[in-house]
Design a protein around this motif. Structure first.
Motif, PDB file in Angstrom:
ATOM      1  N   SER A   1       8.380   9.897  -1.554  1.00  0.00           N
ATOM      2  CA  SER A   1       9.704   9.754  -0.952  1.00  0.00           C
ATOM      3  C   SER A   1      10.451   8.667  -1.712  1.00  0.00           C
ATOM      4  O   SER A   1      10.152   7.488  -1.556  1.00  0.00           O
ATOM      5  CB  SER A   1       9.587   9.352   0.522  1.00  0.00           C
ATOM      6  N   PRO A   2      11.412   9.031  -2.545  1.00  0.00           N
ATOM      7  CA  PRO A   2      12.119   8.037  -3.348  1.00  0.00           C
ATOM      8  C   PRO A   2      13.082   7.193  -2.523  1.00  0.00           C
ATOM      9  O   PRO A   2      13.695   7.677  -1.582  1.00  0.00           O
ATOM     10  CB  PRO A   2      12.882   8.880  -4.366  1.00  0.00           C
TER      11      PRO A   2
ATOM     12  N   TRP B   1       3.339   9.661  -2.637  1.00  0.00           N
ATOM     13  CA  TRP B   1       2.850  10.872  -1.996  1.00  0.00           C
ATOM     14  C   TRP B   1       1.403  10.681  -1.569  1.00  0.00           C
ATOM     15  O   TRP B   1       0.541  10.373  -2.367  1.00  0.00           O
ATOM     16  CB  TRP B   1       2.953  11.993  -3.001  1.00  0.00           C
ATOM     17  N   TYR B   2       1.143  10.856  -0.285  1.00  0.00           N
ATOM     18  CA  TYR B   2      -0.197  10.686   0.262  1.00  0.00           C
ATOM     19  C   TYR B   2      -0.678  12.024   0.781  1.00  0.00           C
ATOM     20  O   TYR B   2       0.012  12.693   1.534  1.00  0.00           O
ATOM     21  CB  TYR B   2      -0.190   9.661   1.389  1.00  0.00           C
ATOM     22  N   SER B   3      -1.857  12.421   0.352  1.00  0.00           N
ATOM     23  CA  SER B   3      -2.417  13.698   0.778  1.00  0.00           C
ATOM     24  C   SER B   3      -3.881  13.501   1.145  1.00  0.00           C
ATOM     25  O   SER B   3      -4.705  13.181   0.298  1.00  0.00           O
ATOM     26  CB  SER B   3      -2.289  14.719  -0.358  1.00  0.00           C
ATOM     27  N   GLY B   4      -4.178  13.650   2.400  1.00  0.00           N
ATOM     28  CA  GLY B   4      -5.566  13.483   2.841  1.00  0.00           C
ATOM     29  C   GLY B   4      -6.006  12.043   2.713  1.00  0.00           C
ATOM     30  O   GLY B   4      -5.491  11.169   3.390  1.00  0.00           O
ATOM     31  N   ASP B   5      -6.934  11.779   1.803  1.00  0.00           N
ATOM     32  CA  ASP B   5      -7.444  10.417   1.651  1.00  0.00           C
ATOM     33  C   ASP B   5      -7.101   9.812   0.290  1.00  0.00           C
ATOM     34  O   ASP B   5      -7.717   8.855  -0.140  1.00  0.00           O
ATOM     35  CB  ASP B   5      -8.956  10.387   1.876  1.00  0.00           C
ATOM     36  N   SER B   6      -6.113  10.373  -0.421  1.00  0.00           N
ATOM     37  CA  SER B   6      -5.766   9.814  -1.726  1.00  0.00           C
ATOM     38  C   SER B   6      -4.267   9.916  -1.985  1.00  0.00           C
ATOM     39  O   SER B   6      -3.566  10.721  -1.389  1.00  0.00           O
ATOM     40  CB  SER B   6      -6.526  10.536  -2.839  1.00  0.00           C
ATOM     41  N   TYR B   7      -3.795   9.068  -2.910  1.00  0.00           N
ATOM     42  CA  TYR B   7      -2.398   9.063  -3.302  1.00  0.00           C
ATOM     43  C   TYR B   7      -2.211   9.941  -4.536  1.00  0.00           C
ATOM     44  O   TYR B   7      -3.161  10.296  -5.214  1.00  0.00           O
ATOM     45  CB  TYR B   7      -1.940   7.623  -3.598  1.00  0.00           C
TER      46      TYR B   7
ATOM     47  N   ASN C   1      13.599   2.040  -5.456  1.00  0.00           N
ATOM     48  CA  ASN C   1      13.545   0.976  -4.459  1.00  0.00           C
ATOM     49  C   ASN C   1      12.514   1.331  -3.387  1.00  0.00           C
ATOM     50  O   ASN C   1      12.760   2.181  -2.542  1.00  0.00           O
ATOM     51  CB  ASN C   1      14.931   0.782  -3.830  1.00  0.00           C
ATOM     52  N   ALA C   2      11.359   0.694  -3.436  1.00  0.00           N
ATOM     53  CA  ALA C   2      10.294   0.919  -2.455  1.00  0.00           C
ATOM     54  C   ALA C   2       9.951   2.402  -2.327  1.00  0.00           C
ATOM     55  O   ALA C   2       9.983   2.986  -1.256  1.00  0.00           O
ATOM     56  CB  ALA C   2      10.663   0.331  -1.101  1.00  0.00           C
ATOM     57  N   LEU C   3       9.625   3.003  -3.440  1.00  0.00           N
ATOM     58  CA  LEU C   3       9.232   4.403  -3.487  1.00  0.00           C
ATOM     59  C   LEU C   3       7.931   4.595  -2.726  1.00  0.00           C
ATOM     60  O   LEU C   3       6.930   3.952  -3.020  1.00  0.00           O
ATOM     61  CB  LEU C   3       9.055   4.824  -4.954  1.00  0.00           C
TER      62      LEU C   3
ATOM     63  N   THR D   1       0.834  -1.196   0.000  1.00  0.00           N
ATOM     64  CA  THR D   1       0.000   0.000   0.000  1.00  0.00           C
ATOM     65  C   THR D   1       0.871   1.249   0.000  1.00  0.00           C
ATOM     66  O   THR D   1       1.735   1.415   0.853  1.00  0.00           O
ATOM     67  CB  THR D   1      -0.915   0.015   1.245  1.00  0.00           C
ATOM     68  N   GLY D   2       0.644   2.107  -0.983  1.00  0.00           N
ATOM     69  CA  GLY D   2       1.392   3.360  -1.079  1.00  0.00           C
ATOM     70  C   GLY D   2       2.855   3.164  -1.420  1.00  0.00           C
ATOM     71  O   GLY D   2       3.683   4.016  -1.124  1.00  0.00           O
TER      72      GLY D   2
END
Length: 168
Positions: free
Chosen positions: A133-134, A108-114, A103-105, A81-82
């Motif tokens: 976050s790369p 970006w999560y903002s509020g209730d969506s990616y 590698n496991a990027l 997830t994410g």
């Protein structure tokens, strides 16, 4: 009494500075790449033993053709997830590159969506943009979220600019 003109000038400088900073955000057309008709017939598994693990994902990506920096193919897949991971395939040689930033990027999560487009790139540009976050590694969850602008050169991603995620 003379404070009004000074205040106006200061406000004008702040506004002009904000506009100038927005304009300095890298754009795809600033990093042109000549698009080739190169088509990978096979991935070079001898030079890329790690590629065997992702054989299906990489093979699906090369069937779509060149999509990045003139003669490369960006391939990506989910890792939770994410989280997304990926690789970059050279369509000329079939060589697979594994940028640490993929590698496991952490998306970006903002509020209730990616982010709608966590990794943005164009076939006619060397610029690649990551929203999130790369290269997040285990225990590295504090890596700042934002937009990371990279230039692909020398078969590596080079950070051009980082724009911090605005807090909500």
């Amino acid at each position: 009494m003379n404070r009004l003109p000074q205040t106006a000038v200061c406000m004008l400088l702040v506004v002009v500075g904000a506009i100038a900073q927005t304009q300095r955000t890298p754009r795809f057309e600033q990093y042109p790449a000549k698009v080739e008709k190169a088509r990978v017939k096979a991935i070079d598994f001898k030079r890329n033993p790690d590629a065997k693990t992702f054989r299906t994902r990489l093979s699906e990506a090369i069937r779509e053709g060149v999509n990045f920096s003139g003669h490369y193919v960006v391939a990506g897949w989910g890792c939770g997830t994410g989280c997304i991971s990926g690789a970059i395939i050279d369509a000329r040689s079939g060589n697979v590159y594994w940028p640490q930033e993929f590698n496991a990027l952490s998306v970006w999560y903002s509020g209730d969506s990616y982010a709608d487009e966590p990794v943005a790139y164009r076939k006619n540009s060397r610029l690649l943009v990551i929203s999130g976050s790369p290269g997040v590694k285990e225990g590295d969850q504090d890596k700042p979220q934002g937009k990371y602008y990279y230039e692909w050169k020398g078969n590596r991603l080079h950070l051009v600019k980082y724009v911090k995620l605005k807090s909500e």
